[in-house]
Motif scaffolding. Structure first.
Motif, PDB file in Angstrom:
ATOM      1  N   ASN A  65    -125.738 -26.203  73.672  1.00  0.00           N
ATOM      2  CA  ASN A  65    -125.697 -27.488  73.078  1.00  0.00           C
ATOM      3  C   ASN A  65    -124.896 -26.981  71.869  1.00  0.00           C
ATOM      4  OD1 ASN A  65    -126.096 -29.606  71.266  1.00  0.00           O
ATOM      5  ND2 ASN A  65    -128.043 -29.723  72.063  1.00  0.00           N
ATOM      6  N   PRO A  66    -123.601 -27.608  71.761  1.00  0.00           N
ATOM      7  CA  PRO A  66    -122.748 -27.616  70.574  1.00  0.00           C
ATOM      8  C   PRO A  66    -123.238 -28.022  69.109  1.00  0.00           C
ATOM      9  CG  PRO A  66    -121.794 -29.154  71.914  1.00  0.00           C
ATOM     10  CD  PRO A  66    -123.014 -28.762  72.514  1.00  0.00           C
ATOM     11  N   GLY A  67    -124.367 -28.821  69.130  1.00  0.00           N
ATOM     12  CA  GLY A  67    -124.821 -29.514  68.074  1.00  0.00           C
ATOM     13  C   GLY A  67    -124.265 -30.823  67.748  1.00  0.00           C
ATOM     14  N   SER A  68    -124.205 -31.088  66.753  1.00  0.00           N
ATOM     15  CA  SER A  68    -123.512 -32.487  66.341  1.00  0.00           C
ATOM     16  C   SER A  68    -122.349 -32.166  65.310  1.00  0.00           C
ATOM     17  CB  SER A  68    -124.642 -33.323  65.443  1.00  0.00           C
ATOM     18  OG  SER A  68    -124.111 -34.558  64.937  1.00  0.00           O
ATOM     19  N   ALA A  69    -121.354 -32.811  65.714  1.00  0.00           N
ATOM     20  CA  ALA A  69    -119.992 -32.782  64.730  1.00  0.00           C
ATOM     21  C   ALA A  69    -119.830 -34.085  64.181  1.00  0.00           C
ATOM     22  CB  ALA A  69    -118.865 -32.527  65.482  1.00  0.00           C
ATOM     23  N   GLY A  70    -120.758 -35.067  64.071  1.00  0.00           N
ATOM     24  CA  GLY A  70    -120.781 -36.257  63.597  1.00  0.00           C
ATOM     25  C   GLY A  70    -121.600 -36.328  62.027  1.00  0.00           C
ATOM     26  N   PRO A  71    -122.124 -37.504  61.574  1.00  0.00           N
ATOM     27  CA  PRO A  71    -123.069 -37.629  60.649  1.00  0.00           C
ATOM     28  C   PRO A  71    -123.906 -36.625  60.539  1.00  0.00           C
ATOM     29  CG  PRO A  71    -122.556 -39.659  61.464  1.00  0.00           C
ATOM     30  CD  PRO A  71    -122.071 -38.816  62.606  1.00  0.00           C
ATOM     31  N   ARG A  72    -124.316 -35.983  59.479  1.00  0.00           N
ATOM     32  CA  ARG A  72    -125.344 -34.987  59.312  1.00  0.00           C
ATOM     33  C   ARG A  72    -126.712 -35.899  59.541  1.00  0.00           C
ATOM     34  NH1 ARG A  72    -125.381 -30.110  57.344  1.00  0.00           N
ATOM     35  NH2 ARG A  72    -123.428 -30.186  56.136  1.00  0.00           N
ATOM     36  N   ARG A  73    -127.608 -35.197  60.135  1.00  0.00           N
ATOM     37  CA  ARG A  73    -128.833 -35.886  60.544  1.00  0.00           C
ATOM     38  C   ARG A  73    -130.018 -34.867  59.805  1.00  0.00           C
ATOM     39  NH1 ARG A  73    -131.412 -36.135  66.444  1.00  0.00           N
ATOM     40  NH2 ARG A  73    -133.341 -37.466  66.016  1.00  0.00           N
ATOM     41  N   PHE A  74    -130.652 -35.228  59.049  1.00  0.00           N
ATOM     42  CA  PHE A  74    -131.735 -34.420  58.403  1.00  0.00           C
ATOM     43  C   PHE A  74    -130.941 -33.224  57.799  1.00  0.00           C
ATOM     44  CE2 PHE A  74    -133.847 -36.176  62.285  1.00  0.00           C
ATOM     45  CZ  PHE A  74    -134.561 -37.182  61.745  1.00  0.00           C
ATOM     46  N   LYS A  75    -131.598 -32.208  58.061  1.00  0.00           N
ATOM     47  CA  LYS A  75    -130.837 -30.841  57.284  1.00  0.00           C
ATOM     48  C   LYS A  75    -130.144 -29.873  58.620  1.00  0.00           C
ATOM     49  CE  LYS A  75    -133.741 -30.715  53.416  1.00  0.00           C
ATOM     50  NZ  LYS A  75    -134.151 -29.996  52.423  1.00  0.00           N
ATOM     51  N   LEU A  76    -129.873 -30.728  59.655  1.00  0.00           N
ATOM     52  CA  LEU A  76    -129.106 -29.794  60.846  1.00  0.00           C
ATOM     53  C   LEU A  76    -127.729 -29.775  60.500  1.00  0.00           C
ATOM     54  CD1 LEU A  76    -130.824 -31.823  63.709  1.00  0.00           C
ATOM     55  CD2 LEU A  76    -131.328 -29.738  62.989  1.00  0.00           C
ATOM     56  N   PRO A  77    -127.306 -28.654  60.907  1.00  0.00           N
ATOM     57  CA  PRO A  77    -125.872 -28.290  60.727  1.00  0.00           C
ATOM     58  C   PRO A  77    -124.830 -28.907  61.103  1.00  0.00           C
ATOM     59  CG  PRO A  77    -126.808 -26.781  62.259  1.00  0.00           C
ATOM     60  CD  PRO A  77    -127.956 -27.521  61.876  1.00  0.00           C
ATOM     61  N   ILE A  78    -123.649 -29.156  60.939  1.00  0.00           N
ATOM     62  CA  ILE A  78    -122.555 -29.772  61.420  1.00  0.00           C
ATOM     63  C   ILE A  78    -121.930 -28.588  62.321  1.00  0.00           C
ATOM     64  CG2 ILE A  78    -120.476 -31.090  61.125  1.00  0.00           C
ATOM     65  CD1 ILE A  78    -123.012 -32.515  60.445  1.00  0.00           C
ATOM     66  N   SER A  79    -121.661 -28.924  63.694  1.00  0.00           N
ATOM     67  CA  SER A  79    -121.192 -27.672  64.356  1.00  0.00           C
ATOM     68  C   SER A  79    -120.426 -28.072  65.757  1.00  0.00           C
ATOM     69  CB  SER A  79    -122.509 -26.663  64.929  1.00  0.00           C
ATOM     70  OG  SER A  79    -123.370 -27.726  65.614  1.00  0.00           O
TER      71      SER A  79
END
Length: 162
Positions: free
Chosen positions: A128-142
């Motif tokens: 799962n590459p994570g999210s490259a969009g708007p930051r959600r909570f304290k999750l990284p942009i990746s």
């Protein structure tokens, strides 16, 4: 996964998910030089795919937030083979199915959780590459990079923004 003794040229596939209408310049820079890009859903706007397609051919699936046309018409599952590696792309890991290995799947690419993750189970690589969009909570942009060489696949997920 097995490695071939005969070397072939590596294929670099950029992995991105959960962009939610946002094309970050950091993501475009990270993906530059890829042979192909996989978007694991929650695109929300065709302009995102258009921007990615200027870098490399894009394979994308529909996420739960992809409700407007034309992204609403994307498939929920895509299976593709690169060199000798078969990749299954779905937005939500719960949609993978009970036994993807029996379908010849080597790599599963998902999104949805916004949490970057890499694991190996039953000889399959899950990413799962994570999210490259708007930051959600304290999750990284990746975003991630899948490297395929013959029958071998390796992956890395990298933080785009600190």
């Amino acid at each position: 996964m097995t490695s071939r003794t005969q070397r072939s040229s590596a294929t670099r596939i950029g992995l991105i998910s959960d962009t939610h209408n946002l094309v970050r310049p950091e993501a475009l820079q990270y993906l530059s030089g890829c042979h192909a890009i996989i978007h694991a859903g929650d695109i929300c706007n065709q302009a995102v795919l258009d921007a990615l397609a200027r870098i490399a051919p894009v394979t994308a699936v529909r996420g739960n937030n992809d409700i407007e046309e034309p992204v609403a018409a994307l498939p929920t599952h895509v299976k593709l083979t690169v060199q000798q590696v078969t990749i299954l792309v779905v937005h939500d890991i719960t949609d993978v199915g009970d036994d993807p290995r029996s379908e010849g799947i080597d790599v599963v690419v998902t999104g949805h959780s916004h949490k970057p993750a890499i694991s190996e189970r039953d000889g399959m690589l899950f990413v799962n590459p994570g999210s490259a969009g708007p930051r959600r909570f304290k999750l990284p942009i990746s975003a991630g990079m899948l490297i395929i060489e013959g029958g071998h696949a390796s992956v890395a997920v990298d933080f785009l923004v600190t």
